[in-house]
Write a protein that holds these residues in place. Structure first.
Motif, PDB file in Angstrom:
ATOM      1  N   SER A 127       0.882  -1.211  -0.051  1.00  0.00           N
ATOM      2  CA  SER A 127      -0.100   0.032  -0.078  1.00  0.00           C
ATOM      3  C   SER A 127       0.972   1.175   0.178  1.00  0.00           C
ATOM      4  O   SER A 127       2.069   1.426   0.486  1.00  0.00           O
ATOM      5  CB  SER A 127      -0.764   0.189   1.322  1.00  0.00           C
ATOM      6  OG  SER A 127      -0.466  -0.042   2.380  1.00  0.00           O
ATOM      7  N   ALA A 128       0.093   2.570  -0.450  1.00  0.00           N
ATOM      8  CA  ALA A 128       1.049   3.615  -0.569  1.00  0.00           C
ATOM      9  C   ALA A 128       0.585   4.481   0.663  1.00  0.00           C
ATOM     10  O   ALA A 128      -0.595   4.273   0.796  1.00  0.00           O
ATOM     11  CB  ALA A 128       1.095   4.213  -2.256  1.00  0.00           C
ATOM     12  N   VAL A 129       1.477   5.199   1.388  1.00  0.00           N
ATOM     13  CA  VAL A 129       1.329   6.287   2.302  1.00  0.00           C
ATOM     14  C   VAL A 129       1.950   7.591   1.959  1.00  0.00           C
ATOM     15  O   VAL A 129       2.946   7.475   1.686  1.00  0.00           O
ATOM     16  CB  VAL A 129       1.292   5.656   3.668  1.00  0.00           C
ATOM     17  CG1 VAL A 129       0.914   6.309   4.720  1.00  0.00           C
ATOM     18  CG2 VAL A 129       1.025   3.975   3.675  1.00  0.00           C
ATOM     19  N   HIS A 130       1.249   8.524   2.290  1.00  0.00           N
ATOM     20  CA  HIS A 130       1.988   9.834   2.264  1.00  0.00           C
ATOM     21  C   HIS A 130       2.609  10.144   3.355  1.00  0.00           C
ATOM     22  O   HIS A 130       2.595   9.770   4.607  1.00  0.00           O
ATOM     23  CB  HIS A 130       0.720  11.078   2.289  1.00  0.00           C
ATOM     24  CG  HIS A 130       1.196  12.359   2.043  1.00  0.00           C
ATOM     25  ND1 HIS A 130       0.665  13.353   2.523  1.00  0.00           N
ATOM     26  CD2 HIS A 130       2.257  12.725   1.068  1.00  0.00           C
ATOM     27  CE1 HIS A 130       1.234  14.317   2.024  1.00  0.00           C
ATOM     28  NE2 HIS A 130       2.275  14.062   1.052  1.00  0.00           N
ATOM     29  N   THR A 183      -4.353   5.219   3.142  1.00  0.00           N
ATOM     30  CA  THR A 183      -3.554   4.320   2.376  1.00  0.00           C
ATOM     31  C   THR A 183      -4.161   4.023   1.009  1.00  0.00           C
ATOM     32  O   THR A 183      -5.360   4.192   0.939  1.00  0.00           O
ATOM     33  CB  THR A 183      -3.085   3.123   2.819  1.00  0.00           C
ATOM     34  OG1 THR A 183      -4.405   2.285   3.041  1.00  0.00           O
ATOM     35  CG2 THR A 183      -2.528   3.152   4.358  1.00  0.00           C
ATOM     36  N   THR A 184      -3.504   3.837  -0.060  1.00  0.00           N
ATOM     37  CA  THR A 184      -4.051   3.323  -1.538  1.00  0.00           C
ATOM     38  C   THR A 184      -3.222   2.207  -1.671  1.00  0.00           C
ATOM     39  O   THR A 184      -2.291   1.891  -1.449  1.00  0.00           O
ATOM     40  CB  THR A 184      -4.079   4.490  -2.334  1.00  0.00           C
ATOM     41  OG1 THR A 184      -2.655   4.773  -2.574  1.00  0.00           O
ATOM     42  CG2 THR A 184      -4.720   5.736  -2.015  1.00  0.00           C
ATOM     43  N   SER A 212       5.039  10.218  -1.557  1.00  0.00           N
ATOM     44  CA  SER A 212       4.239   8.836  -1.079  1.00  0.00           C
ATOM     45  C   SER A 212       5.401   7.849  -1.024  1.00  0.00           C
ATOM     46  O   SER A 212       6.399   7.900  -1.591  1.00  0.00           O
ATOM     47  CB  SER A 212       3.547   8.478  -2.179  1.00  0.00           C
ATOM     48  OG  SER A 212       2.761   7.251  -2.271  1.00  0.00           O
ATOM     49  N   GLN A 214       6.163   3.444   0.076  1.00  0.00           N
ATOM     50  CA  GLN A 214       5.274   2.189  -0.391  1.00  0.00           C
ATOM     51  C   GLN A 214       5.756   1.381   0.753  1.00  0.00           C
ATOM     52  O   GLN A 214       6.851   1.141   1.598  1.00  0.00           O
ATOM     53  CB  GLN A 214       6.140   1.520  -1.377  1.00  0.00           C
ATOM     54  CG  GLN A 214       5.435   0.068  -1.936  1.00  0.00           C
ATOM     55  CD  GLN A 214       4.247   0.433  -2.721  1.00  0.00           C
ATOM     56  OE1 GLN A 214       3.916   1.394  -3.280  1.00  0.00           O
ATOM     57  NE2 GLN A 214       3.256  -0.693  -2.344  1.00  0.00           N
ATOM     58  N   THR A 226      11.089   4.310  -0.265  1.00  0.00           N
ATOM     59  CA  THR A 226      10.837   5.715  -0.838  1.00  0.00           C
ATOM     60  C   THR A 226      12.073   5.863  -1.718  1.00  0.00           C
ATOM     61  O   THR A 226      13.254   6.025  -1.326  1.00  0.00           O
ATOM     62  CB  THR A 226      10.644   6.811   0.345  1.00  0.00           C
ATOM     63  OG1 THR A 226      10.596   8.115  -0.562  1.00  0.00           O
ATOM     64  CG2 THR A 226      11.640   6.986   1.298  1.00  0.00           C
TER      65      THR A 226
END
Length: 362
Positions: A127-130, A183-184, A212, A214, A226
């Motif tokens: 998932s991707a997180v800022h 998350t995305t 973002s 990972q 990152t």
């Protein structure tokens, strides 16, 4: 004569504890300066009493019994003292026996559970997180992670991934902190891993850019990446307690506090020495908090006669929770004196911490 500072140094009791025992009539100083109210203690006699008092409190003896022990300590007839010591020892032995029986029953129940708790680990999660959001979440909870080697389950930060949310949680039993980041990319079932505290700190150090990152969980390994930088390591092989149950607090009275002013009130206000060794086995300075009907929070003296309930909390823990809140204004939520104190942000319900109160003995 010994000053209160010298008495504290030589007896093992803190200055605030000596003040408390003076007010409680247990160890009254030999002389109090009428002009400055400064306490002075009589040489070796009161030092011996103070050391005895410290030993008795470490055993958990009630103050009522300690008063009688100190009163009879220097007398010719020590029969009452011996009987009080023996009675307290019997109480401790009976309590230990009862506790062993209860633990034996609990272990049997645990072993006989028909449906053991299933793990929430999954094979692979990506998932991707800022980065700034994850950094803020880790900053909000890291202070609450346990350092007790006897409780390795709590020696890290829980990453709880569900839907489009990553919740991070830490607790050491006496406090708990929860925060959230969006998350995305993860469309699978709920997944949980416990990231060891050193690895969580290394992840936090990586979150320096407004970009973002990972997050990958692969079995018992977790990685944060990152750009061309990566931090990875092994997760703790434990199941985290169900924090969602622990944060269901009864509704209470809310108070908005100006954090800088409240911090100053805590740091300069009255404290009470903890009479019980229940927070990591170490006595702590307590702040006695009271919230009035108009929402004003005050730090109380011992023996406050007001009608509003008083909650006693570990002052150091509360100061750390205020710092982790990272806001000039926070909301304190008070329940009963025995209910946890919640520290909440004003802009979200997803980031908060709770502190267990410390029981005040009569």
């Amino acid at each position: 004569m010994r000053s209160i500072g010298e008495m504290a140094r030589d007896s093992g009791l803190s200055v605030s504890a000596l003040r408390f025992y003076d007010k409680a009539g247990v160890l009254v100083p030999a002389w109090v300066d009428p002009a400055s109210s400064y306490r002075w203690y009589a040489g070796p006699e009161q030092l011996e009493e103070a050391r005895l008092l410290a030993r008795l409190r470490r055993t958990g003896m009630p103050l009522a019994d300690i008063r009688l022990v100190l009163a009879g300590w220097s007398g010719a007839d020590t029969d009452l003292v011996r009987k009080l010591l023996q009675a307290h020892l019997r109480r401790l032995e009976l309590g230990l026996s009862d506790a062993r029986n209860e633990f034996s029953t609990i272990r049997a129940l645990l072993e006989c559970r028909e449906n053991p708790m299933t793990t929430l680990r999954t094979t692979t999660v990506r998932s991707a997180v800022h980065a700034p959001a994850l950094a803020a979440a880790l900053d909000a909870v890291r202070f609450a992670a346990s350092t007790d080697p006897e409780l390795p389950t709590l020696g890290g930060v829980l990453f709880d991934i569900e839907g489009d949310a990553l919740r991070v949680v830490a607790t050491d039993r006496y406090r708990m902190a929860v925060a959230q980041a969006a998350t995305t990319g993860h469309g699978g079932p709920r997944a949980q891993v416990i990231v060891p505290s050193p690895l969580a700190d290394a992840m936090r150090a990586l979150l320096t850019d407004d970009a973002s990152v990972q997050l990958t969980v692969d079995g018992d390994r977790v990685a944060l990446e990152t750009g061309d930088r990566q931090v990875a390591g092994q997760c703790l092989d434990h199941d985290f307690p169900d924090y969602r149950r622990l944060v269901r607090l009864p509704s209470g009275r809310r108070a908005l506090v100006d954090v800088p002013a409240f911090r100053e009130m805590l740091e300069t206000g009255p404290v009470r020495a903890s009479e019980v060794r229940e927070q990591d086995g170490v006595p702590c300075d307590l702040s006695l908090l009271k919230v009035a009907a108009d929402g004003v929070v005050t730090v109380c003296e011992d023996g406050d006669d007001g009608q509003d309930p008083i909650v006693a909390v570990n002052r150091e823990f509360l100061l750390e929770a205020l710092a982790a809140g990272a806001r000039d204004q926070l909301v304190l939520e008070f329940g009963a004196p025995t209910a946890p104190l919640a520290i909440r942000r004003t802009d979200t319900e997803d980031a908060f911490s709770i502190l267990m109160p410390v029981r005040l003995e009569d």
